[in-house]
Every structure is written in structure tokens, then in C-alpha cells.
Design a protein around this motif. Structure first.
Motif, PDB file in Angstrom:
ATOM      1  N   ARG A 147       2.023   8.873  -5.168  1.00  0.00           N
ATOM      2  CA  ARG A 147       1.724   7.450  -5.397  1.00  0.00           C
ATOM      3  C   ARG A 147       3.011   6.776  -5.849  1.00  0.00           C
ATOM      4  O   ARG A 147       3.580   7.132  -6.868  1.00  0.00           O
ATOM      5  CB  ARG A 147       0.633   7.306  -6.459  1.00  0.00           C
ATOM      6  N   HIS A 148       3.468   5.813  -5.062  1.00  0.00           N
ATOM      7  CA  HIS A 148       4.759   5.154  -5.291  1.00  0.00           C
ATOM      8  C   HIS A 148       4.589   3.834  -6.025  1.00  0.00           C
ATOM      9  O   HIS A 148       3.532   3.211  -5.983  1.00  0.00           O
ATOM     10  CB  HIS A 148       5.459   4.943  -3.948  1.00  0.00           C
ATOM     11  N   TRP A 149       5.675   3.400  -6.658  1.00  0.00           N
ATOM     12  CA  TRP A 149       5.642   2.175  -7.458  1.00  0.00           C
ATOM     13  C   TRP A 149       5.560   0.923  -6.609  1.00  0.00           C
ATOM     14  O   TRP A 149       4.998  -0.086  -7.035  1.00  0.00           O
ATOM     15  CB  TRP A 149       6.875   2.107  -8.366  1.00  0.00           C
ATOM     16  N   ASP A 150       6.149   0.986  -5.396  1.00  0.00           N
ATOM     17  CA  ASP A 150       6.157  -0.200  -4.548  1.00  0.00           C
ATOM     18  C   ASP A 150       6.379   0.212  -3.095  1.00  0.00           C
ATOM     19  O   ASP A 150       6.591   1.391  -2.791  1.00  0.00           O
ATOM     20  CB  ASP A 150       7.223  -1.207  -5.005  1.00  0.00           C
ATOM     21  N   ALA A 151       6.337  -0.777  -2.205  1.00  0.00           N
ATOM     22  CA  ALA A 151       6.477  -0.515  -0.773  1.00  0.00           C
ATOM     23  C   ALA A 151       7.852   0.062  -0.440  1.00  0.00           C
ATOM     24  O   ALA A 151       7.975   0.917   0.445  1.00  0.00           O
ATOM     25  CB  ALA A 151       6.236  -1.794   0.025  1.00  0.00           C
ATOM     26  N   ARG A 152       8.881  -0.362  -1.148  1.00  0.00           N
ATOM     27  CA  ARG A 152      10.231   0.143  -0.890  1.00  0.00           C
ATOM     28  C   ARG A 152      10.319   1.646  -1.159  1.00  0.00           C
ATOM     29  O   ARG A 152      10.860   2.400  -0.358  1.00  0.00           O
ATOM     30  CB  ARG A 152      11.255  -0.626  -1.721  1.00  0.00           C
ATOM     31  N   ALA A 153       9.756   2.100  -2.276  1.00  0.00           N
ATOM     32  CA  ALA A 153       9.763   3.526  -2.602  1.00  0.00           C
ATOM     33  C   ALA A 153       8.932   4.316  -1.589  1.00  0.00           C
ATOM     34  O   ALA A 153       9.318   5.416  -1.178  1.00  0.00           O
ATOM     35  CB  ALA A 153       9.251   3.754  -4.017  1.00  0.00           C
ATOM     36  N   LEU A 154       7.806   3.758  -1.176  1.00  0.00           N
ATOM     37  CA  LEU A 154       6.967   4.403  -0.161  1.00  0.00           C
ATOM     38  C   LEU A 154       7.745   4.596   1.138  1.00  0.00           C
ATOM     39  O   LEU A 154       7.759   5.696   1.711  1.00  0.00           O
ATOM     40  CB  LEU A 154       5.712   3.567   0.089  1.00  0.00           C
ATOM     41  N   GLU A 155       8.410   3.541   1.596  1.00  0.00           N
ATOM     42  CA  GLU A 155       9.184   3.635   2.840  1.00  0.00           C
ATOM     43  C   GLU A 155      10.339   4.623   2.706  1.00  0.00           C
ATOM     44  O   GLU A 155      10.635   5.377   3.640  1.00  0.00           O
ATOM     45  CB  GLU A 155       9.690   2.255   3.264  1.00  0.00           C
ATOM     46  N   LYS A 156      10.985   4.639   1.540  1.00  0.00           N
ATOM     47  CA  LYS A 156      12.077   5.586   1.311  1.00  0.00           C
ATOM     48  C   LYS A 156      11.570   7.019   1.418  1.00  0.00           C
ATOM     49  O   LYS A 156      12.224   7.859   2.041  1.00  0.00           O
ATOM     50  CB  LYS A 156      12.706   5.348  -0.064  1.00  0.00           C
TER      51      LYS A 156
END
Length: 155
Positions: A118-127
Motif C-alpha cells: 500500500r503506497h502513500w500516493d500515485a507517484r510511489a505506486l507507479e515507481k
């Protein structure tokens, strides 16, 4: 925003009782945690809320991730472990990337294993996607499943 909005996960059914799956997860992490030919080195895994979780991944050509440090947030034996890299040991804030949720549920004659990032935001998810969440975590789950089933067969 829903909890699932920034999640990536893998799941599989393991033909082994939950007690064995739990034991493999807690005791043999260095054998399944990262995709081969890489290997994991568990530095510390203090399975209690506030406990340190630190693992290093070592590559076949000398690559070394250094310690991937985090904190255990929740432990329900044989059911769930939640960790985060938002803190280092001693509740020292560090740049967060994700919270990992590991579920173990009885299903039929075996266990349903689900690993969620579970990521903090969309940027971390995409990374994480770009870093190879799939197929990396898929291979990790396959290795974990095989080790659990081999352990169950020899129990």
C-alpha cells in the motif's frame, strides 16, 4: 480515496496448513523473500508492534540494496503482519514508500496467502510498478508457495 487506490498485491493458494505457512514466513524469509538469482539476508525481524524489520537483498553480480529498514505495526499470529518503511527502529521518521500487509487465511485444505503493498500516493505506486513489482512479487509468491508446500510434505 479508498485503501485499494494505491495498492499492488499478489495472492496464491498454498496447499499447506496455515501453521506451516506462518512458520515458513517467520523462519525462512531468507529463502523466499526476493526473486532468484537474488537472495535475501534477514538482518532483524522483531515480530511485535514497534519491532524492527530489516532485510538486505543481494544480487548475483555483487549488487547490494543495503538494509531495507522498517517497523512492524501489527502482528496477528498466523493471520496477518503489517510493516511500514515510514519509520526506522526507534520511531525515527524516514522517507516513506509503502506499507506491506501480509495475510494468511484458511481456505479449503490449505491457505490463501496475500501480500499487499500500500503506497502513500500515485507517484510511489507507479515507481513500484516501474521497479518491477510484477513480476518480482509474483516470483516471490511462487517461491514462498513452493517452500511452504515442500515443508508441509516433509512435516
Amino acid at each position: 480515496m479508498s485503501a485499494a487506490e494505491f495498492e499492488l498485491s499478489v495472492t496464491c493458494h498454498i496447499a499447506a496448513p496455515r501453521e506451516i505457512v506462518w512458520k515458513v514466513w517467520t523462519d525462512l524469509k531468507d529463502e523466499w523473500f526476493c526473486p532468484r538469482p537474488w537472495r535475501a539476508e534477514v538482518i532483524e525481524e522483531d515480530l511485535r508492534p514497534g519491532g524492527r524489520s530489516a532485510v538486505r537483498m543481494l544480487g548475483p553480480d555483487g549488487e547490494d540494496t543495503g538494509p531495507m529498514e522498517g517497523i512492524i505495526l501489527e502482528v496477528v499470529p498466523q493471520e496477518k503482519v503489517v510493516t511500514t518503511d515510514a519509520y526506522a527502529s526507534g520511531w525515527i521518521p524516514q522517507m516513506p514508500f509503502m506499507t506491506a500487509i501480509w495475510h494468511f487465511a484458511e481456505e479449503g485444505e490449505g491457505t490463501r496467502f496475500t501480500a499487499t503493498a500500500r503506497h502513500w500516493d500515485a507517484r510511489a505506486l507507479e515507481k513500484h510498478k516501474e521497479m518491477g513489482f510484477h513480476p518480482g512479487w509474483d516470483q516471490m509468491a511462487e517461491q514462498f508457495k513452493a517452500l511452504c508446500e515442500t515443508s508441509a510434505a516433509s512435516a
